[in-house]
Design an enzyme around this catalytic site. Structure first.
Site, PDB file in Angstrom:
ATOM      1  N   VAL A 126       0.865  -1.177   0.000  1.00 35.26           N
ATOM      2  CA  VAL A 126       0.000   0.000   0.000  1.00 35.26           C
ATOM      3  C   VAL A 126       0.904   1.231   0.000  1.00 35.26           C
ATOM      4  O   VAL A 126       1.990   1.222   0.582  1.00 35.26           O
ATOM      5  CB  VAL A 126      -0.980   0.044   1.198  1.00 35.26           C
ATOM      6  N   SER A 127       0.445   2.285  -0.670  1.00 35.32           N
ATOM      7  CA  SER A 127       1.272   3.478  -0.852  1.00 35.32           C
ATOM      8  C   SER A 127       1.327   4.382   0.367  1.00 35.32           C
ATOM      9  O   SER A 127       2.317   5.072   0.586  1.00 35.32           O
ATOM     10  CB  SER A 127       0.760   4.283  -2.042  1.00 35.32           C
ATOM     11  N   THR A 128       0.276   4.399   1.144  1.00 34.32           N
ATOM     12  CA  THR A 128       0.255   5.259   2.330  1.00 34.32           C
ATOM     13  C   THR A 128      -0.084   4.435   3.559  1.00 34.32           C
ATOM     14  O   THR A 128      -0.730   3.392   3.471  1.00 34.32           O
ATOM     15  CB  THR A 128      -0.782   6.399   2.181  1.00 34.32           C
TER      16      THR A 128
END
Length: 185
Positions: free
Chosen positions: A10-12
């Protein structure tokens, strides 16, 4: 057959990877074979979870992802990574994209990805080359800036003619001695 290795990203930090992990477990990936990256953009080259996964994958293993965009940052990156894995005998499977390099259809999709990646690389190369040519026509210097200006190179030659060493001249000009040697040979 080797192990099923899973990768989720996941990016964040506020995003949830439960959906990805549940899908990987349902596909047969054991918890000990799950590798994750939290809060890491796909554009980043340093991804600790992916790096660990790639370091343990051996011939016969299959790396499984929920979607290809979790694994690679671009078509070029994905194709390069898939080619590296294929060379090592490691399979690649995406649960939602229809890629499974152990099947004929998956190899076809992989082949299409590779062709698209090659096209993208060539297109980028052509654009860069055209841009450099256009800049040269406008009189813009292309490439790395010279370490010595014309005046500095002339001064370096004069100092060398006086008998100073390349190292001495380099120290005076604040450059490497190899730069002085090239400018004065």
């Amino acid at each position: 057959m080797g192990r099923l290795l899973g990768y989720a990203r996941v990016s964040t930090d506020d995003q949830d990877m439960t959906l990805q992990l549940d899908a990987l477990r349902a596909a047969g990936v054991a918890d000990v074979d799950l590798f994750t990256d939290h809060g890491v953009s796909g554009a980043q080259t340093a991804r600790p979870g992916l790096d660990r996964l790639l370091s343990v994958a051996v011939a016969g293993d299959v790396i499984t992802v929920w979607r290809l965009d979790r694994l690679g940052r671009s078509v070029v990156h994905l194709a390069t990574l898939a080619e590296e894995l294929r060379g090592r005998g490691v399979g690649l499977r995406s649960l939602t994209d229809g890629v499974d390099t152990s099947t004929a259809t998956g190899r076809l999709v992989y082949g299409l990805l590779s062709t698209l990646a090659e096209f993208e690389r060539e297109t980028i190369r052509e654009r860069v080359k055209a841009g450099m040519q256009a800049a040269k026509k406008r009189g813009v210097s292309v490439g790395r800036r010279k370490a010595l200006t014309t005046a500095q190179a002339k001064h370096a030659r004069a100092l060398r003619a006086e008998g100073r060493s390349c190292a001495e001249v380099a120290a005076l000009l604040g450059v490497d001695r190899t730069t002085v040697w090239r400018a004065t040979r």
